[in-house]
Design a protein around this motif. Structure first.
Motif, mmCIF file in Angstrom:
data_model
loop_
_atom_site.group_PDB
_atom_site.id
_atom_site.type_symbol
_atom_site.label_atom_id
_atom_site.label_comp_id
_atom_site.label_asym_id
_atom_site.label_seq_id
_atom_site.Cartn_x
_atom_site.Cartn_y
_atom_site.Cartn_z
ATOM 1 N N VAL A 142 0.838 -1.204 0.000
ATOM 2 C CA VAL A 142 0.000 0.000 0.000
ATOM 3 C C VAL A 142 0.872 1.253 0.000
ATOM 4 O O VAL A 142 0.597 2.220 -0.718
ATOM 5 C CB VAL A 142 -0.984 -0.009 1.189
ATOM 6 C CG1 VAL A 142 -1.745 1.297 1.283
ATOM 7 C CG2 VAL A 142 -1.958 -1.178 1.058
ATOM 8 N N ALA A 143 1.936 1.252 0.777
ATOM 9 C CA ALA A 143 2.862 2.389 0.791
ATOM 10 C C ALA A 143 3.516 2.573 -0.578
ATOM 11 O O ALA A 143 3.664 3.705 -1.054
ATOM 12 C CB ALA A 143 3.918 2.200 1.873
ATOM 13 N N ASP A 144 3.860 1.474 -1.234
ATOM 14 C CA ASP A 144 4.425 1.549 -2.581
ATOM 15 C C ASP A 144 3.406 2.132 -3.554
ATOM 16 O O ASP A 144 3.754 2.941 -4.422
ATOM 17 C CB ASP A 144 4.869 0.171 -3.065
ATOM 18 C CG ASP A 144 6.109 -0.353 -2.358
ATOM 19 O OD1 ASP A 144 6.780 0.445 -1.647
ATOM 20 O OD2 ASP A 144 6.393 -1.554 -2.495
ATOM 21 N N ALA A 145 2.156 1.732 -3.417
ATOM 22 C CA ALA A 145 1.102 2.248 -4.288
ATOM 23 C C ALA A 145 0.935 3.754 -4.106
ATOM 24 O O ALA A 145 0.820 4.500 -5.084
ATOM 25 C CB ALA A 145 -0.220 1.537 -3.997
ATOM 26 N N ALA A 146 0.941 4.204 -2.864
ATOM 27 C CA ALA A 146 0.803 5.635 -2.592
ATOM 28 C C ALA A 146 1.985 6.413 -3.172
ATOM 29 O O ALA A 146 1.808 7.479 -3.768
ATOM 30 C CB ALA A 146 0.687 5.883 -1.095
ATOM 31 N N ALA A 147 3.171 5.864 -3.022
ATOM 32 C CA ALA A 147 4.371 6.538 -3.538
ATOM 33 C C ALA A 147 4.381 6.582 -5.063
ATOM 34 O O ALA A 147 4.893 7.538 -5.654
ATOM 35 C CB ALA A 147 5.622 5.828 -3.024
ATOM 36 N N ALA A 148 3.806 5.571 -5.708
ATOM 37 C CA ALA A 148 3.818 5.498 -7.171
ATOM 38 C C ALA A 148 2.686 6.279 -7.826
ATOM 39 O O ALA A 148 2.692 6.461 -9.037
ATOM 40 C CB ALA A 148 3.737 4.037 -7.602
ATOM 41 N N CYS A 149 1.736 6.765 -7.046
ATOM 42 C CA CYS A 149 0.572 7.451 -7.607
ATOM 43 C C CYS A 149 0.971 8.812 -8.183
ATOM 44 O O CYS A 149 1.343 9.721 -7.435
ATOM 45 C CB CYS A 149 -0.501 7.638 -6.540
ATOM 46 S SG CYS A 149 -1.968 8.481 -7.147
ATOM 47 N N PRO A 150 0.891 8.987 -9.510
ATOM 48 C CA PRO A 150 1.315 10.258 -10.106
ATOM 49 C C PRO A 150 0.404 11.438 -9.770
ATOM 50 O O PRO A 150 0.846 12.578 -9.793
ATOM 51 C CB PRO A 150 1.319 9.975 -11.613
ATOM 52 C CG PRO A 150 0.441 8.809 -11.796
ATOM 53 C CD PRO A 150 0.497 8.024 -10.519
ATOM 54 N N GLY A 151 -0.837 11.153 -9.418
ATOM 55 C CA GLY A 151 -1.778 12.231 -9.095
ATOM 56 C C GLY A 151 -1.859 12.550 -7.615
ATOM 57 O O GLY A 151 -2.551 13.479 -7.208
ATOM 58 N N GLY A 152 -1.158 11.785 -6.791
ATOM 59 C CA GLY A 152 -1.232 11.996 -5.350
ATOM 60 C C GLY A 152 -2.624 11.739 -4.797
ATOM 61 O O GLY A 152 -3.055 12.391 -3.848
ATOM 62 N N ALA A 153 -3.315 10.761 -5.368
ATOM 63 C CA ALA A 153 -4.700 10.487 -4.995
ATOM 64 C C ALA A 153 -4.836 9.564 -3.787
ATOM 65 O O ALA A 153 -5.943 9.345 -3.313
ATOM 66 C CB ALA A 153 -5.441 9.881 -6.185
ATOM 67 N N ILE A 154 -3.722 9.038 -3.288
ATOM 68 C CA ILE A 154 -3.755 8.106 -2.163
ATOM 69 C C ILE A 154 -3.061 8.739 -0.968
ATOM 70 O O ILE A 154 -1.934 9.189 -1.060
ATOM 71 C CB ILE A 154 -3.054 6.789 -2.522
ATOM 72 C CG1 ILE A 154 -3.724 6.147 -3.746
ATOM 73 C CG2 ILE A 154 -3.059 5.826 -1.326
ATOM 74 C CD1 ILE A 154 -2.949 5.005 -4.334
ATOM 75 N N ARG A 155 -3.783 8.739 0.155
ATOM 76 C CA ARG A 155 -3.214 9.276 1.392
ATOM 77 C C ARG A 155 -3.288 8.189 2.456
ATOM 78 O O ARG A 155 -4.323 7.527 2.610
ATOM 79 C CB ARG A 155 -3.997 10.512 1.842
ATOM 80 C CG ARG A 155 -3.435 11.168 3.097
ATOM 81 C CD ARG A 155 -4.126 12.484 3.408
ATOM 82 N NE ARG A 155 -5.562 12.365 3.542
ATOM 83 C CZ ARG A 155 -6.192 12.029 4.671
ATOM 84 N NH1 ARG A 155 -5.501 11.770 5.762
ATOM 85 N NH2 ARG A 155 -7.510 11.972 4.715
ATOM 86 N N LEU A 156 -2.202 8.007 3.187
ATOM 87 C CA LEU A 156 -2.135 7.019 4.249
ATOM 88 C C LEU A 156 -2.146 7.691 5.603
ATOM 89 O O LEU A 156 -1.532 8.720 5.796
ATOM 90 C CB LEU A 156 -0.869 6.173 4.094
ATOM 91 C CG LEU A 156 -0.655 5.525 2.729
ATOM 92 C CD1 LEU A 156 0.636 4.738 2.727
ATOM 93 C CD2 LEU A 156 -1.834 4.669 2.342
ATOM 94 N N GLU A 157 -2.857 7.076 6.525
ATOM 95 C CA GLU A 157 -2.980 7.598 7.884
ATOM 96 C C GLU A 157 -2.661 6.475 8.852
ATOM 97 O O GLU A 157 -3.220 5.379 8.728
ATOM 98 C CB GLU A 157 -4.395 8.111 8.092
ATOM 99 C CG GLU A 157 -4.693 8.656 9.456
ATOM 100 C CD GLU A 157 -6.148 9.070 9.612
ATOM 101 O OE1 GLU A 157 -6.562 9.216 10.754
ATOM 102 O OE2 GLU A 157 -6.856 9.241 8.596
ATOM 103 N N GLU A 158 -1.767 6.736 9.758
ATOM 104 C CA GLU A 158 -1.450 5.732 10.768
ATOM 105 C C GLU A 158 -2.596 5.674 11.771
ATOM 106 O O GLU A 158 -3.242 6.667 12.056
ATOM 107 C CB GLU A 158 -0.154 6.084 11.504
ATOM 108 C CG GLU A 158 1.066 6.038 10.610
ATOM 109 C CD GLU A 158 1.291 4.668 9.989
ATOM 110 O OE1 GLU A 158 1.105 3.637 10.671
ATOM 111 O OE2 GLU A 158 1.644 4.626 8.804
ATOM 112 N N GLY A 159 -2.847 4.499 12.284
ATOM 113 C CA GLY A 159 -3.900 4.356 13.283
ATOM 114 C C GLY A 159 -4.818 3.206 12.950
ATOM 115 O O GLY A 159 -4.590 2.442 12.018
ATOM 116 N N VAL A 160 -5.851 3.111 13.730
ATOM 117 C CA VAL A 160 -6.839 2.041 13.548
ATOM 118 C C VAL A 160 -8.173 2.656 13.159
ATOM 119 O O VAL A 160 -8.456 3.797 13.491
ATOM 120 C CB VAL A 160 -6.991 1.208 14.840
ATOM 121 C CG1 VAL A 160 -5.717 0.450 15.143
ATOM 122 C CG2 VAL A 160 -7.380 2.075 15.998
#
Length: 68
Positions: A48-66
């Motif tokens: 998932v982190a790789d997917a977010a880093a590879a997204c050219p549009g910056g459409a994926i945001r990751l949030e730590e937590g539950v």
């Protein structure tokens, strides 16, 4: 980890699906990102982190937590 997507920012490159097909898909009509799992299991964090880093549009945001 919580995953957030912004389909309006997505350009439909599909990099997220290639990196983490268990978590992301693409809309059949316009190719934009579709989130399959907002809280993926720990064994998919790297993908998932790789997917977010590879997204050219910056459409994926990751949030730590539950999820709430």
């Amino acid at each position: 980890m919580l995953v957030h997507v912004e389909p309006d920012r997505c350009c439909g490159s599909g990099q997220c699906v290639l990196a983490a097909p268990e978590v992301f898909d693409q809309n059949d009509e316009d190719g934009t990102v579709v989130l399959l799992q907002a809280s993926p299991p720990a064994d998919l964090v790297r993908e998932v982190a790789d997917a977010a880093a590879a997204c050219p549009g910056g459409a994926i945001r990751l949030e730590e937590g539950v999820p709430r």
